[in-house]
Design a protein around this motif. Structure first.
Motif, PDB file in Angstrom:
ATOM      1  N   GLY A 124      -2.485  12.998  -5.031  1.00 41.18           N
ATOM      2  CA  GLY A 124      -1.654  14.070  -5.494  1.00 41.18           C
ATOM      3  C   GLY A 124      -1.559  13.692  -6.966  1.00 41.18           C
ATOM      4  O   GLY A 124      -2.624  13.225  -8.228  1.00 41.18           O
ATOM      5  N   LEU A 150       1.104  16.957  -3.615  1.00 39.29           N
ATOM      6  CA  LEU A 150       0.271  16.277  -2.407  1.00 39.29           C
ATOM      7  C   LEU A 150      -0.640  17.357  -2.218  1.00 39.29           C
ATOM      8  O   LEU A 150      -0.344  18.356  -1.979  1.00 39.29           O
ATOM      9  N   THR A 151      -2.065  16.695  -1.944  1.00 42.87           N
ATOM     10  CA  THR A 151      -2.552  17.948  -1.648  1.00 42.87           C
ATOM     11  C   THR A 151      -3.915  16.914  -0.323  1.00 42.87           C
ATOM     12  O   THR A 151      -4.616  16.737  -0.625  1.00 42.87           O
ATOM     13  N   VAL A 161       1.248   9.882   4.364  1.00 38.78           N
ATOM     14  CA  VAL A 161       1.444  10.912   3.612  1.00 38.78           C
ATOM     15  C   VAL A 161       2.942  10.563   3.260  1.00 38.78           C
ATOM     16  O   VAL A 161       3.224  11.072   2.237  1.00 38.78           O
ATOM     17  N   ALA A 165       4.613  10.727  -0.149  1.00 38.29           N
ATOM     18  CA  ALA A 165       5.548  11.410  -0.418  1.00 38.29           C
ATOM     19  C   ALA A 165       6.732  10.482  -1.153  1.00 38.29           C
ATOM     20  O   ALA A 165       8.041  10.408  -2.362  1.00 38.29           O
ATOM     21  N   GLU A 176       6.348  18.640  -3.640  1.00 39.14           N
ATOM     22  CA  GLU A 176       5.209  20.455  -3.067  1.00 39.14           C
ATOM     23  C   GLU A 176       4.200  19.389  -1.982  1.00 39.14           C
ATOM     24  O   GLU A 176       3.452  18.779  -2.976  1.00 39.14           O
ATOM     25  N   THR A 177       3.540  20.570  -1.062  1.00 38.44           N
ATOM     26  CA  THR A 177       2.573  20.142  -0.319  1.00 38.44           C
ATOM     27  C   THR A 177       1.703  21.197  -0.141  1.00 38.44           C
ATOM     28  O   THR A 177       1.877  22.721   0.014  1.00 38.44           O
ATOM     29  N   HIS A 183      -4.267  24.314  -5.672  1.00 42.62           N
ATOM     30  CA  HIS A 183      -3.607  23.191  -6.444  1.00 42.62           C
ATOM     31  C   HIS A 183      -3.882  23.177  -8.115  1.00 42.62           C
ATOM     32  O   HIS A 183      -3.620  23.706  -8.838  1.00 42.62           O
TER      33      HIS A 183
END
Length: 295
Positions: A124, A150-151, A161, A165, A176-177, A183
């Motif tokens: 993140g 978040l990746t 996840v 979040a 946002e993902t 990213h």
């Protein structure tokens, strides 16, 4: 009563971001029942204890993460591999490991090979910060109205996840993902390149002849002052960001250099229309940021 997200949450690196998370968690009470932190510096550990923003302050990172169901890495990204080598075998099964680093490809590179089975990695990046560092620099409202990206990796546990979040939602952030490569390109242009330019401009000013430099400092306008604010950022953090996002940063630097040369040519040859177009586009970007409440 809102459910507590973590029974025992460990913050590795209580600097600006880490201490802000600790302050937030202390204030809210619904993020973790027990807050643990580790800092390499004895001075930092002493100061964190004085501030009272953690329940447990550990000198040994392996002891800090033991028994935790959540761990957040808030150290410079260049330190991740070394930290992970110390804590990996002490991470509890089911633990969620996340971070606040400004590069994500390097996070996957440095953490994933050492990730124990049953531990959930959710990279993140809170898009928030100031030019200040250390445990005294943090504040609980740092993340309000800002984005956290978040990746998560393919196959990552959806519940893990969602927990990460929700942590950032409770911090007031918008989520946002995206994949880590996207990213790293996005932050290269909106964050890393501006810092590179700021460091360069301040370096250029510092290299001027002494009498000229004195005038620069004396009559610095708001534009130059903005660059100096950015350039006052943490040395170790930005060194590591540049080195760990070099491909995306160099790509954006090349594109910027082409555009800067084009504007320079317009100035040289008196192309007023081209110059006006670039200024209009800059004004439009500023208006868009204000409309999105990100300025």
């Amino acid at each position: 009563m809102t459910e507590v997200l973590f029974e025992r949450l460990c913050i590795i690196g209580p600097g600006l971001i880490g201490s802000s998370i600790l302050r937030l968690a202390k204030e809210r009470g619904d993020i973790a029942r027990v807050l643990v932190t580790h800092a390499q510096s004895e001075t930092t550990r002493t100061r964190v204890a004085e501030l009272g923003i953690a329940d447990v302050v550990e000198a040994d990172p392996s002891r800090a993460v033991a028994g935790c169901d959540g761990v957040i890495l808030c150290v410079p990204v260049g330190a991740y591999a070394g930290v992970m080598a110390k804590i990996a075998q002490h991470l509890a099964p089911g633990c969620i490991l996340t971070d606040a680093g400004s590069t994500k490809g390097s996070v996957v590179r440095d953490l994933l090979p050492l990730l124990p089975a049953g531990v959930h990695l959710v990279p993140g990046h809170p898009m928030a910060g100031t030019e200040f560092s250390g445990p005294d620099a943090g504040f609980a409202t740092l993340f309000e109205g800002r984005y956290t990206i978040l990746t998560p990796l393919p196959g990552c546990d959806p519940a893990a996840v969602e927990t990460v979040a929700e942590l950032w939602r409770r911090a007031g952030a918008m989520i946002e993902t995206m994949d880590h490569a996207t990213h790293d390109k996005v932050v290269a242009i909106v964050s890393h390149l501006p810092h590179l330019i700021a460091f360069t401009i301040c370096g250029t000013a510092d290299d001027l002849a002494e009498e000229t430099k004195e005038a620069v400092l004396k009559f610095a306008a708001s534009g130059f002052r903005d660059f100096t604010r950015i350039a006052a950022s943490d040395i170790a953090m930005w060194r590591d960001i540049f080195l760990n996002n070099r491909e995306a940063l160099l790509e954006m630097l090349a594109r910027f250099s082409e555009d800067a040369h084009a504007l320079g040519r317009a100035v040289r040859y008196g192309q007023a229309e081209f110059i006006e177009d670039r200024i209009k586009r800059g004004r439009k970007v500023r208006r868009d940021l204000i409309e999105r409440k990100q300025a």
